[in-house]
Each structure stands twice: as structure tokens, then as C-alpha cells.
Design a protein around this motif. Structure first.
Motif, PDB file in Angstrom:
ATOM      1  N   ALA A 137       5.621   6.979  -7.252  1.00  0.00           N
ATOM      2  CA  ALA A 137       5.343   6.321  -5.740  1.00  0.00           C
ATOM      3  C   ALA A 137       5.978   4.829  -6.054  1.00  0.00           C
ATOM      4  CB  ALA A 137       3.926   6.479  -5.183  1.00  0.00           C
TER       5      ALA A 137
ATOM      6  N   THR B  47       1.717   5.446  -0.919  1.00  0.00           N
ATOM      7  CA  THR B  47       1.058   6.868  -0.949  1.00  0.00           C
ATOM      8  C   THR B  47       1.829   7.749  -1.747  1.00  0.00           C
ATOM      9  OG1 THR B  47       0.494   6.483   1.417  1.00  0.00           O
ATOM     10  CG2 THR B  47       0.208   9.018   0.599  1.00  0.00           C
ATOM     11  N   THR B  48       0.975   8.584  -2.600  1.00  0.00           N
ATOM     12  CA  THR B  48       1.806   9.296  -3.430  1.00  0.00           C
ATOM     13  C   THR B  48       2.115  10.626  -2.816  1.00  0.00           C
ATOM     14  OG1 THR B  48      -0.382  10.586  -4.351  1.00  0.00           O
ATOM     15  CG2 THR B  48       0.459   8.352  -5.263  1.00  0.00           C
ATOM     16  N   SER B  49       2.976  11.484  -3.492  1.00  0.00           N
ATOM     17  CA  SER B  49       3.158  12.861  -2.931  1.00  0.00           C
ATOM     18  C   SER B  49       2.371  13.711  -2.986  1.00  0.00           C
ATOM     19  CB  SER B  49       4.318  13.457  -3.998  1.00  0.00           C
ATOM     20  OG  SER B  49       3.664  13.512  -5.334  1.00  0.00           O
TER      21      SER B  49
ATOM     22  N   GLY C   8      -0.762  12.543  -1.665  1.00  0.00           N
ATOM     23  CA  GLY C   8      -1.761  11.847  -0.650  1.00  0.00           C
ATOM     24  C   GLY C   8      -2.517  10.700  -1.111  1.00  0.00           C
ATOM     25  N   VAL C   9      -2.390  10.289  -2.313  1.00  0.00           N
ATOM     26  CA  VAL C   9      -3.389   9.102  -2.841  1.00  0.00           C
ATOM     27  C   VAL C   9      -2.864   8.025  -2.613  1.00  0.00           C
ATOM     28  CG1 VAL C   9      -4.484   8.234  -4.827  1.00  0.00           C
ATOM     29  CG2 VAL C   9      -4.217  10.866  -4.571  1.00  0.00           C
ATOM     30  N   GLY C  10      -3.711   6.997  -1.894  1.00  0.00           N
ATOM     31  CA  GLY C  10      -3.171   5.553  -1.691  1.00  0.00           C
ATOM     32  C   GLY C  10      -3.238   4.826  -2.983  1.00  0.00           C
TER      33      GLY C  10
ATOM     34  N   ASP D  60       1.372   8.633  -9.213  1.00  0.00           N
ATOM     35  CA  ASP D  60       1.289   7.053  -8.962  1.00  0.00           C
ATOM     36  C   ASP D  60       2.507   6.183  -9.271  1.00  0.00           C
ATOM     37  OD1 ASP D  60      -1.204   8.333  -8.467  1.00  0.00           O
ATOM     38  OD2 ASP D  60      -2.050   7.138  -9.959  1.00  0.00           O
TER      39      ASP D  60
ATOM     40  N   ARG E 229       0.837  -1.365   0.049  1.00  0.00           N
ATOM     41  CA  ARG E 229       0.200   0.135   0.085  1.00  0.00           C
ATOM     42  C   ARG E 229       0.872   1.370  -0.037  1.00  0.00           C
ATOM     43  NH1 ARG E 229      -5.204   0.752  -1.620  1.00  0.00           N
ATOM     44  NH2 ARG E 229      -5.911   2.848  -1.021  1.00  0.00           N
TER      45      ARG E 229
ATOM     46  N   ARG F  62       9.022   3.106  -4.073  1.00  0.00           N
ATOM     47  CA  ARG F  62       9.033   2.153  -3.226  1.00  0.00           C
ATOM     48  C   ARG F  62      10.253   0.968  -3.555  1.00  0.00           C
ATOM     49  NH1 ARG F  62       5.374  -0.406   0.175  1.00  0.00           N
ATOM     50  NH2 ARG F  62       5.334   1.837   0.957  1.00  0.00           N
TER      51      ARG F  62
ATOM     52  N   ARG G 236      -4.743   5.513  -9.546  1.00  0.00           N
ATOM     53  CA  ARG G 236      -5.503   6.312  -8.755  1.00  0.00           C
ATOM     54  C   ARG G 236      -7.061   6.281  -9.219  1.00  0.00           C
ATOM     55  NH1 ARG G 236      -3.699  12.164  -7.829  1.00  0.00           N
ATOM     56  NH2 ARG G 236      -1.602  10.949  -7.617  1.00  0.00           N
TER      57      ARG G 236
ATOM     58  N   SER H 238      -7.380   1.250  -5.378  1.00  0.00           N
ATOM     59  CA  SER H 238      -6.579   2.613  -5.060  1.00  0.00           C
ATOM     60  C   SER H 238      -7.488   3.700  -4.894  1.00  0.00           C
ATOM     61  CB  SER H 238      -5.658   3.061  -6.224  1.00  0.00           C
ATOM     62  OG  SER H 238      -4.542   1.930  -6.473  1.00  0.00           O
TER      63      SER H 238
END
Length: 263
Positions: free
Chosen positions: A97, A20-22, A24-26, A94, A18, A101, A76, A81
Motif C-alpha cells: 500500500a 488502505t491496504t488491499s 482493508g486495513v488503514g 501494508d 492515510r 501510494r 498494522r 494504523s
């Protein structure tokens, strides 16, 4: 369109992530792993309405495993997501992120294979963020707001109206923003030249019902070396059109630029 790629057995191990983008989107993502630890990874970025749960996406991901571990994810507004789809604009966050990771996990070489909307995102991400080992754009658009085919006219109707967006939410689990882009992001053809020296492969089918081959040619012509262009006879659009033979060709192209494929 071509048939789906058959799944090899047994299925490779996978880890759920899981992110989180810069902004704030999961983001819901899955990492497919080879038999031993590796420093090379590949990201598979779906087209609009796509998901890593799709068997075509899974088959492509598994075909690329000889190159490195493979992370697939939902953009997203798609499926697991969070947020709302902006149909190719803010989705570069997205992808970043996901790449970030993989770097956190210790991968030193990360390549991206994008399809349709994901191809446009991959090109823009490589031009704006940089840092990827190689980029493959499959069935990608070269410019925005294209309505030259029936498929794209229907798509614009779907994302441009309330009823279409409700249908996408209900039947495809895709939530689309109801606002126009402001400002308009740079088009793939406008930024393709910024990808170099990262190798770029542009793949397109001559039977694509969404974007004609002129889109692929425009991206390739705008890019600088190293670059390659494959126009595939009889190929349709995006993930569903990828045959096992084409997946192997892409795998080998990546292996030549990022390291030898594992047998």
C-alpha cells in the motif's frame, strides 16, 4: 547498542498520508520531502513495535533524503494504523500500500529499507510483488519461530500469551493477533532468490541480541546476484543500532543503484 543518530536541522517538509491496504486495513504514513520534486523515493519499514514517530527511525529517514523522498509508516496493529499485527505475515500488504501510494504520487523508482520484522517483510514483498528498485534488509530473520536467543524467547512469550499481548497493547501501543499463522508464509530464506534482478543488500550486526549473523548469511546465500552482505562489527539490532556512518553507507549504496545522491 549504538546511540541514536542526531537530527539534522531544519527538519524537512512532511505530508501525512492515510492509506488502505488491499485487505482493508488503514495505514498511518508520513512522507518526508526534499527541497524540489523528485522521481525517486525510499520506504523505511520498522521492526516489530516500531513507529515512524521514533527518533531513530526519523534519523534514518532523514539520512536517506539525499537519495529521494522518504515515506515512513506504522505497520498494522502499530500505533496509528488499524488492524492487528500478524508479526510479519500480512504486513506485506501494508508495504505494498505504501509503495502503491508513492507510485500514485509520480515516483518512478521506489526502494525499501527494512529493519528486523520490516526486513523480513521487505524481502518477502520484493519476492512476491516485485517492482522495487532496490531492497535493504537490516537485522532481519531468515526463518520463522526462531528462539535461539533470550531476546527472541521473551518476544515469543510476549506475543504468544494473553498477558504479554495486553502489555504490548498498553505499553507499546501494539495490538497483536491471537491466532497462529495458517498457512505459514514462506520464510525470507525461501524466497530471497526471487528478488533478482532487484539489487539486495543484507546488513547485520555481530552483536545482534535477537538474531545471530547466520540469519543474514542464510538470506544472502539464498539470494541471487546482484546482492551484497555487510556484517557490521559491534552493531546491535535494528533501527537503534544504526550509526550515522552506517546510514551514510546505506545511502550511498542506494544512490549507486537508483541514481546519484543530492548534496
Amino acid at each position: 547498542m549504538s546511540d541514536a543518530i542526531d537530527h539534522p536541522l531544519p527538519r524537512p517538509p512532511e505530508d501525512r498520508h492515510r492509506l488502505t491496504t488491499s485487505d482493508g486495513v488503514g495505514i498511518d504514513a508520513v512522507l518526508l520531502r526534499g527541497a524540489r520534486p523528485r522521481a525517486t523515493a525510499v520506504v523505511v519499514a520498522n521492526g516489530f513495535t516500531g513507529t515512524y514517530r521514533n527518533p531513530n527511525t526519523r534519523a534514518v529517514a532523514e539520512a536517506l533524503l539525499p537519495v529521494g523522498d522518504v515515506m515512513t509508516f506504522d505497520f498494522r496493529g502499530h500505533h496509528g494504523s488499524g488492524g492487528l499485527s500478524t508479526v510479519g505475515n500480512e504486513e506485506i500488504h501494508d508495504l505494498e500500500a505504501v509503495v502503491a501510494r508513492l507510485r500514485e504520487l509520480g515516483y518512478t523508482s521506489v526502494s525499501v529499507v527494512g529493519f528486523s520484522m520490516g526486513a523480513a517483510v521487505a524481502v518477502r514483498h520484493a519476492a512476491i510483488y516485485g517492482g522495487t528498485a532496490a531492497v535493504v534488509s537490516v537485522s532481519g530473520p531468515s526463518r520463522w519461530y526462531y528462539k535461539g536467543t533470550r531476546s527472541m524467547r521473551l518476544l515469543h512469550l510476549g506475543i504468544g500469551g494473553r498477558v504479554g499481548r495486553l502489555l504490548l497493547r498498553g505499553f507499546r501501543k501494539v495490538r497483536v493477533i491471537d491466532q497462529d499463522w495458517d498457512p505459514r508464509p514462506a520464510e525470507p530464506r525461501e524466497v530471497a532468490g526471487e528478488i533478482s534482478p532487484t539489487p539486495l543488500l543484507v546488513v547485520h550486526g555481530d552483536a545482534d541480541s535477537y538474531f545471530p549473523v547466520s540469519h543474514a548469511i542464510a538470506i544472502h546465500d539464498a539470494a541471487r546476484e546482484p546482492r551484497d552482505l555487510w556484517i557490521i562489527p559491534g552493531m546491535g539490532h535494528a533501527e537503534r543500532a544504526v550509526t550515522p556512518e552506517l546510514a551514510v553507507r546505506v545511502r550511498d549504496w542506494l544512490a549507486e543503484r537508483t541514481g546519484p545522491a543530492e548534496g
